[in-house]
Motif scaffolding. Sequence first.
Motif, PDB file in Angstrom:
ATOM      1  N   ARG A  86       0.812  -1.219   0.000  1.00 18.88           N
ATOM      2  CA  ARG A  86       0.000   0.000   0.000  1.00 18.88           C
ATOM      3  C   ARG A  86       0.844   1.267   0.000  1.00 18.88           C
ATOM      4  O   ARG A  86       0.368   2.327  -0.416  1.00 18.88           O
ATOM      5  N   ALA A  87       2.083   1.196   0.476  1.00 20.95           N
ATOM      6  CA  ALA A  87       2.921   2.396   0.573  1.00 20.95           C
ATOM      7  C   ALA A  87       3.536   2.797  -0.772  1.00 20.95           C
ATOM      8  O   ALA A  87       3.995   3.925  -0.925  1.00 20.95           O
ATOM      9  N   TYR A  88       3.566   1.895  -1.730  1.00 25.71           N
ATOM     10  CA  TYR A  88       4.194   2.162  -3.027  1.00 25.71           C
ATOM     11  C   TYR A  88       3.361   3.152  -3.835  1.00 25.71           C
ATOM     12  O   TYR A  88       2.125   3.069  -3.850  1.00 25.71           O
ATOM     13  N   PRO A  89       3.998   4.094  -4.574  1.00 27.36           N
ATOM     14  CA  PRO A  89       5.412   4.461  -4.518  1.00 27.36           C
ATOM     15  C   PRO A  89       5.645   5.530  -3.457  1.00 27.36           C
ATOM     16  O   PRO A  89       4.713   6.229  -3.052  1.00 27.36           O
ATOM     17  N   LEU A  90       6.908   5.686  -3.033  1.00 25.95           N
ATOM     18  CA  LEU A  90       7.236   6.702  -2.043  1.00 25.95           C
ATOM     19  C   LEU A  90       7.518   8.050  -2.683  1.00 25.95           C
ATOM     20  O   LEU A  90       7.398   9.088  -2.039  1.00 25.95           O
ATOM     21  N   ARG A  91       7.932   8.056  -3.923  1.00 21.11           N
ATOM     22  CA  ARG A  91       8.139   9.286  -4.687  1.00 21.11           C
ATOM     23  C   ARG A  91       7.383   9.148  -6.002  1.00 21.11           C
ATOM     24  O   ARG A  91       7.451   8.110  -6.655  1.00 21.11           O
ATOM     25  N   GLU A 109      -4.021   2.292  -5.742  1.00 22.23           N
ATOM     26  CA  GLU A 109      -3.245   1.078  -5.973  1.00 22.23           C
ATOM     27  C   GLU A 109      -4.219  -0.088  -6.085  1.00 22.23           C
ATOM     28  O   GLU A 109      -5.352   0.004  -5.607  1.00 22.23           O
ATOM     29  N   PRO A 110      -3.812  -1.176  -6.742  1.00 21.25           N
ATOM     30  CA  PRO A 110      -4.712  -2.334  -6.850  1.00 21.25           C
ATOM     31  C   PRO A 110      -4.994  -2.930  -5.474  1.00 21.25           C
ATOM     32  O   PRO A 110      -4.078  -3.118  -4.671  1.00 21.25           O
ATOM     33  N   PRO A 112      -6.421  -6.076  -2.951  1.00 20.73           N
ATOM     34  CA  PRO A 112      -6.340  -7.538  -3.024  1.00 20.73           C
ATOM     35  C   PRO A 112      -7.441  -8.104  -3.915  1.00 20.73           C
ATOM     36  O   PRO A 112      -8.602  -7.706  -3.806  1.00 20.73           O
ATOM     37  N   GLY A 113      -7.058  -8.998  -4.818  1.00 21.84           N
ATOM     38  CA  GLY A 113      -8.010  -9.584  -5.748  1.00 21.84           C
ATOM     39  C   GLY A 113      -8.127  -8.831  -7.058  1.00 21.84           C
ATOM     40  O   GLY A 113      -8.841  -9.277  -7.960  1.00 21.84           O
ATOM     41  N   GLU A 114      -7.415  -7.693  -7.182  1.00 22.96           N
ATOM     42  CA  GLU A 114      -7.468  -6.878  -8.383  1.00 22.96           C
ATOM     43  C   GLU A 114      -6.136  -6.892  -9.117  1.00 22.96           C
ATOM     44  O   GLU A 114      -5.090  -7.224  -8.550  1.00 22.96           O
ATOM     45  N   ALA A 115      -6.179  -6.506 -10.387  1.00 21.92           N
ATOM     46  CA  ALA A 115      -4.968  -6.334 -11.189  1.00 21.92           C
ATOM     47  C   ALA A 115      -5.146  -5.121 -12.085  1.00 21.92           C
ATOM     48  O   ALA A 115      -6.214  -4.922 -12.670  1.00 21.92           O
ATOM     49  N   TRP A 116      -4.116  -4.291 -12.155  1.00 18.89           N
ATOM     50  CA  TRP A 116      -4.059  -3.190 -13.110  1.00 18.89           C
ATOM     51  C   TRP A 116      -3.115  -3.619 -14.231  1.00 18.89           C
ATOM     52  O   TRP A 116      -2.020  -4.139 -13.952  1.00 18.89           O
ATOM     53  N   VAL A 117      -3.507  -3.429 -15.465  1.00 23.00           N
ATOM     54  CA  VAL A 117      -2.685  -3.909 -16.577  1.00 23.00           C
ATOM     55  C   VAL A 117      -2.506  -2.814 -17.620  1.00 23.00           C
ATOM     56  O   VAL A 117      -3.337  -1.905 -17.733  1.00 23.00           O
ATOM     57  N   GLU A 118      -1.424  -2.927 -18.379  1.00 21.86           N
ATOM     58  CA  GLU A 118      -1.216  -2.012 -19.486  1.00 21.86           C
ATOM     59  C   GLU A 118      -2.176  -2.345 -20.621  1.00 21.86           C
ATOM     60  O   GLU A 118      -2.575  -3.499 -20.800  1.00 21.86           O
ATOM     61  N   ALA A 119      -2.502  -1.322 -21.402  1.00 20.65           N
ATOM     62  CA  ALA A 119      -3.467  -1.497 -22.489  1.00 20.65           C
ATOM     63  C   ALA A 119      -2.994  -2.528 -23.506  1.00 20.65           C
ATOM     64  O   ALA A 119      -3.813  -3.229 -24.114  1.00 20.65           O
ATOM     65  N   ARG A 120      -1.689  -2.668 -23.694  1.00 15.53           N
ATOM     66  CA  ARG A 120      -1.198  -3.614 -24.707  1.00 15.53           C
ATOM     67  C   ARG A 120      -1.488  -5.069 -24.332  1.00 15.53           C
ATOM     68  O   ARG A 120      -1.580  -5.928 -25.196  1.00 15.53           O
ATOM     69  N   LEU A 121      -1.642  -5.349 -23.031  1.00 18.59           N
ATOM     70  CA  LEU A 121      -2.032  -6.705 -22.632  1.00 18.59           C
ATOM     71  C   LEU A 121      -3.496  -6.957 -22.996  1.00 18.59           C
ATOM     72  O   LEU A 121      -3.853  -8.056 -23.444  1.00 18.59           O
ATOM     73  N   LEU A 122      -4.332  -5.944 -22.830  1.00 21.70           N
ATOM     74  CA  LEU A 122      -5.737  -6.075 -23.209  1.00 21.70           C
ATOM     75  C   LEU A 122      -5.854  -6.363 -24.702  1.00 21.70           C
ATOM     76  O   LEU A 122      -6.635  -7.210 -25.132  1.00 21.70           O
TER      77      LEU A 122
END
Length: 221
Positions: A86-91, A109-110, A112-122
């Motif tokens: 949860r602390a990521y990122p610090l800067r 941030e995502p 638990p149970g979630e994923a954020w993905v880049e559009a190219r994976l979609l």
Amino acid sequence: FFALVVAVAASTAIGYFGARLNGAMMLRATEFLGADLVLEGSSPAREEQIKSGTELRLNHAQVVEFSSVIATDNGIQLSSIKAVDRAYPLRGELKSAPAPFATEETGGEPQPGEAWVEARLLTALDLKIGDSIDVGSKTLKLTRVLTYEPDRAGNFYSLTPRVLINLADLKATNVVQPGSRVSRAVLIAGDPADVDGFRAWLEPRRQRGERLQSIADASPQ
């Protein structure tokens, strides 16, 4: 007398402006690491290392990166998985969107149970937000499109589509096993004097394979 006053005032103003500008540039540069100092290695950081930084009132975040294949009914795609707490990122800040080409939003941030993905994976797997993917043994729901990571560097993990997950889900994936090729990092940020003191304490206590990195180490320019 007045000429002397003007000269001293001008010199003071220039010095103050230069110091402020340098400080702002250094702070901005730390965004490329996501922290002031990064402790990297293939093994988890020791408890005493984390505890020592906490005693110095330093903030820390943990990151684990590895490669894995994302498989769906539409095909497979080698991806770079990044598990963060949860602390990521610090800067700097994460940026994401609720759907491809939608308005970019900052923070969060995502969960638990979630994923954020880049559009190219979609695109590669013909997926959409709301679908699910399997990361190892764990099924995660796609909730947002990842558009920006402050510490995304030009390494191997940047060549494949990114999947950002919560660190709490990492164990359930069963992907990281003894002998797995994985990169672990502890991000550290705080008062410059405290960060320098912590680095001096860490240097002689690093484990084999651990590396300390700051903006000066990453890019002296």
